[in-house]
Design an enzyme around this catalytic site. Structure first.
Site, PDB file in Angstrom:
ATOM      1  N   GLU A 152      58.551  37.550 102.677  1.00  0.00           N
ATOM      2  CA  GLU A 152      57.942  36.230 102.906  1.00  0.00           C
ATOM      3  C   GLU A 152      57.551  36.003 104.364  1.00  0.00           C
ATOM      4  OE1 GLU A 152      60.671  33.385 101.228  1.00  0.00           O
ATOM      5  OE2 GLU A 152      60.867  34.520  99.370  1.00  0.00           O
ATOM      6  N   ASN A 194      57.507  42.069 100.416  1.00  0.00           N
ATOM      7  CA  ASN A 194      57.824  41.223  99.273  1.00  0.00           C
ATOM      8  C   ASN A 194      57.433  39.777  99.536  1.00  0.00           C
ATOM      9  OD1 ASN A 194      59.215  40.994  96.644  1.00  0.00           O
ATOM     10  ND2 ASN A 194      60.760  39.781  97.757  1.00  0.00           N
ATOM     11  N   HIS A 230      58.199  34.246  90.641  1.00  0.00           N
ATOM     12  CA  HIS A 230      58.916  33.018  90.282  1.00  0.00           C
ATOM     13  C   HIS A 230      57.867  32.091  89.665  1.00  0.00           C
ATOM     14  CE1 HIS A 230      62.673  34.071  92.194  1.00  0.00           C
ATOM     15  NE2 HIS A 230      62.063  34.322  93.335  1.00  0.00           N
ATOM     16  N   GLU A 260      61.346  39.507  91.322  1.00  0.00           N
ATOM     17  CA  GLU A 260      62.281  38.388  91.206  1.00  0.00           C
ATOM     18  C   GLU A 260      61.920  37.427  90.052  1.00  0.00           C
ATOM     19  OE1 GLU A 260      62.781  36.323  94.911  1.00  0.00           O
ATOM     20  OE2 GLU A 260      62.654  38.146  96.121  1.00  0.00           O
ATOM     21  N   ASP A 262      61.484  34.910  87.196  1.00  0.00           N
ATOM     22  CA  ASP A 262      62.087  33.931  86.317  1.00  0.00           C
ATOM     23  C   ASP A 262      60.970  32.975  85.907  1.00  0.00           C
ATOM     24  OD1 ASP A 262      64.094  32.874  89.159  1.00  0.00           O
ATOM     25  OD2 ASP A 262      61.976  32.455  88.778  1.00  0.00           O
TER      26      ASP A 262
HETATM   27  O1  G3I Z   1      78.108  32.146 100.447  1.00  0.00           O
HETATM   28  C1  G3I Z   1      78.070  30.766 100.836  1.00  0.00           C
HETATM   29  C2  G3I Z   1      79.410  30.123 100.553  1.00  0.00           C
HETATM   30  O2  G3I Z   1      80.399  30.710 101.392  1.00  0.00           O
HETATM   31  C3  G3I Z   1      79.307  28.630 100.814  1.00  0.00           C
HETATM   32  O3  G3I Z   1      80.538  28.015 100.465  1.00  0.00           O
HETATM   33  C4  G3I Z   1      78.165  28.051  99.975  1.00  0.00           C
HETATM   34  C5  G3I Z   1      77.994  26.561 100.173  1.00  0.00           C
HETATM   35  O4  G3I Z   1      77.430  26.354 101.453  1.00  0.00           O
HETATM   36  O5  G3I Z   1      76.926  28.684 100.347  1.00  0.00           O
HETATM   37  C6  G3I Z   1      76.969  30.060 100.043  1.00  0.00           C
HETATM   38  O6  G3I Z   1      75.742  30.650 100.420  1.00  0.00           O
HETATM   39  C7  G3I Z   1      74.669  30.321  99.526  1.00  0.00           C
HETATM   40  C8  G3I Z   1      74.077  31.647  99.015  1.00  0.00           C
HETATM   41  O7  G3I Z   1      72.910  31.413  98.220  1.00  0.00           O
HETATM   42  C9  G3I Z   1      75.091  32.421  98.185  1.00  0.00           C
HETATM   43  O8  G3I Z   1      75.410  31.702  97.042  1.00  0.00           O
HETATM   44  C10 G3I Z   1      73.603  29.586 100.332  1.00  0.00           C
HETATM   45  O9  G3I Z   1      74.108  28.303 100.661  1.00  0.00           O
HETATM   46  C11 G3I Z   1      72.355  29.416  99.486  1.00  0.00           C
HETATM   47  O10 G3I Z   1      71.296  28.873 100.262  1.00  0.00           O
HETATM   48  C12 G3I Z   1      71.873  30.782  99.004  1.00  0.00           C
HETATM   49  O11 G3I Z   1      70.744  30.601  98.147  1.00  0.00           O
HETATM   50  C13 G3I Z   1      70.004  31.817  97.927  1.00  0.00           C
HETATM   51  C14 G3I Z   1      68.574  31.619  98.455  1.00  0.00           C
HETATM   52  O12 G3I Z   1      67.822  32.808  98.210  1.00  0.00           O
HETATM   53  C15 G3I Z   1      68.577  31.341  99.933  1.00  0.00           C
HETATM   54  O13 G3I Z   1      67.264  30.921 100.291  1.00  0.00           O
HETATM   55  C16 G3I Z   1      69.932  32.082  96.432  1.00  0.00           C
HETATM   56  O14 G3I Z   1      71.242  32.363  95.938  1.00  0.00           O
HETATM   57  C17 G3I Z   1      69.021  33.244  96.154  1.00  0.00           C
HETATM   58  O15 G3I Z   1      68.802  33.385  94.746  1.00  0.00           O
HETATM   59  C18 G3I Z   1      67.645  33.048  96.807  1.00  0.00           C
HETATM   60  O16 G3I Z   1      66.907  34.180  96.625  1.00  0.00           O
HETATM   61  C19 G3I Z   1      65.587  34.173  97.210  1.00  0.00           C
HETATM   62  C20 G3I Z   1      65.234  35.580  97.582  1.00  0.00           C
HETATM   63  O17 G3I Z   1      66.211  36.109  98.445  1.00  0.00           O
HETATM   64  C21 G3I Z   1      63.840  35.641  98.188  1.00  0.00           C
HETATM   65  N1  G3I Z   1      62.852  35.086  97.262  1.00  0.00           N
HETATM   66  C22 G3I Z   1      63.157  33.720  96.848  1.00  0.00           C
HETATM   67  C23 G3I Z   1      64.544  33.656  96.198  1.00  0.00           C
HETATM   68  C24 G3I Z   1      64.820  32.259  95.708  1.00  0.00           C
HETATM   69  O18 G3I Z   1      64.911  31.376  96.804  1.00  0.00           O
END
Ligand code: G3I
Length: 357
Positions: A152, A194, A230, A260, A262
């Protein structure tokens, strides 16, 4: 075991039983046609819920870490790496003879506080990024079949995003640098750019095309484009347009992975069964285009695989959003059956003329 856990376990047994009974998993059918079918996996349920890993290993021949290989999760401090979660996913893949996609070496998001809060010079940022890429891609050398080297890099205006710390502190050259360092660290890995929203011909796809074409012209080692996919049943997706778009990246000599996928259903009205049927058609259309792409599109991954663990409800604000192929108790949805049947059809003699990938 609680009621829901019993139901989950039962569903997994049903799915696993179906596999054993020869109803053929996605993986078995995909292996037969040499196609990579995968999913993003989260380390939490992988470690804490046996059904999750059992189903993933049974249904997919490729995995990607949803979060564990990103800069922030790997880098608690400038001098330390946290490998446990990423290693666990790689070990899971190896134990189940699955291939691994690496996601992602360079992104503007999910970075470490010490980096975003630091006052590093351009040379220091270059050193930090180089050390990161050489260390991470070097650790998994030979174990990761393809890296999303840069994720991105384009903003919503389809130009290089200026809200990226890497762009701000290093400049646009960070992209070429990243690919060259990734190739240096693992010459055998396929290197992908990507992005989202570039699946169909249009301004964003044109911007991705221009970006990767320029890299090729500069001799930067790049092997493919990841189309995140997506999407939603509320959005149109012409298979013909998707095929044309994939084809033009192929004409550059690049591979395409759907990285990715969905398919949201909660931003549409209508009865649930009807929306699930539309969702299934969307998955089928994308897979059919890939299978017919003469080896350009070689992998399709979903972003998660059970609606129980999906980023979508939190992102969309729809608690019932259900964009994936298995429901919250691991039961196959119409989308799963559409993918399975499409792969099964492709593996029949009539389609044997399809080029081996
Ligand atoms: O691991 C921490 C945890 O310790 C903490 O307690 C919790 C609450 O703050 O946060 C946890 O981290 C989260 C992480 O996912 C793991 O669950 C982050 O806040 C959260 O922002 C993060 O979201 C991820 C997101 O990318 C970040 O932008 C999603 O799971 C993930 O599916 C998503 O994936 C992205 C791809 O990498 C790139 N393409 C888009 C896709 C969807 O946004």
């Amino acid at each position: 075991m609680t009621g829901s856990r019993v139901r989950i376990a039962a569903a997994a047994l049903v799915l696993a039983g179906a596999v054993m009974a020869g109803a053929e998993s996605l993986r078995a059918n995909a292996d037969r046609v040499g196609f990579a079918i995968g999913a993003a996996v989260a380390v939490g349920p992988l470690k804490g819920e046996s059904t999750y890993g059992t189903v993933a290993a049974g249904e997919f021949n490729l995995v990607v870490a949803e979060n564990a290989m990103k800069f922030g999760p790997l880098r608690p401090s400038r001098t330390t790496f946290f490998w446990d979660d990423a290693d666990a996913i790689v070990a899971f893949a190896q134990a189940n003879r699955m291939r691994v996609r690496g996601h992602t070496l360079v992104w503007h998001n999910q970075l470490s506080a010490w980096l975003t809060g630091g006052t590093f010079t351009r040379d220091e940022m270059i050193q930090i990024l180089r050390d990161h890429i050489l260390t991470v891609a070097g650790r998994y050398r030979g174990e990761v079949m393809a890296w999303d080297v840069v994720n991105e890099a384009l903003g919503n205006n389809n130009t290089l995003r200026t809200d990226s710390i890497w762009y701000q502190r290093i400049g646009p050259e960070y992209i070429d640098m990243a690919f060259r360092w990734a190739h240096e660290a693992d010459p055998g890995a396929l290197l992908f750019y990507n992005d989202y929203g570039a699946e169909l011909p249009g301004a964003r796809s044109d911007a991705v095309y221009a970006l990767v074409h320029g890299m090729i012209q500069r001799g930067v080692p790049i092997h493919g484009v990841g189309l995140q996919m997506h999407t939603s049943i509320a959005w149109s997706l012409s298979p013909q347009s998707l095929a044309a778009n994939i084809g033009r990246f192929g004409a550059l000599g690049l591979q395409v992975h759907v990285t990715e996928m969905d398919v949201r259903i909660e931003d549409s009205t209508g009865d649930l069964q009807g929306r699930l049927a539309q969702q299934a058609s969307r998955y089928r259309d994308v897979l059919e285009v890939c299978l017919a792409s003469h080896g350009v599109c070689r992998a399709l991954l979903t972003w998660g695989f059970t609606d129980k663990y999906s980023w979508l409800p939190g992102f969309t604000g729809h608690p019932n959003e259900a964009g994936l192929i298995l429901d919250k108790t691991y039961n196959p949805k119409p989308a799963y059956l559409a993918l399975r049947d499409t792969l099964a059809l492709a593996s029949r003699p009539l389609y044997r003329h399809l080029p081996r990938r």
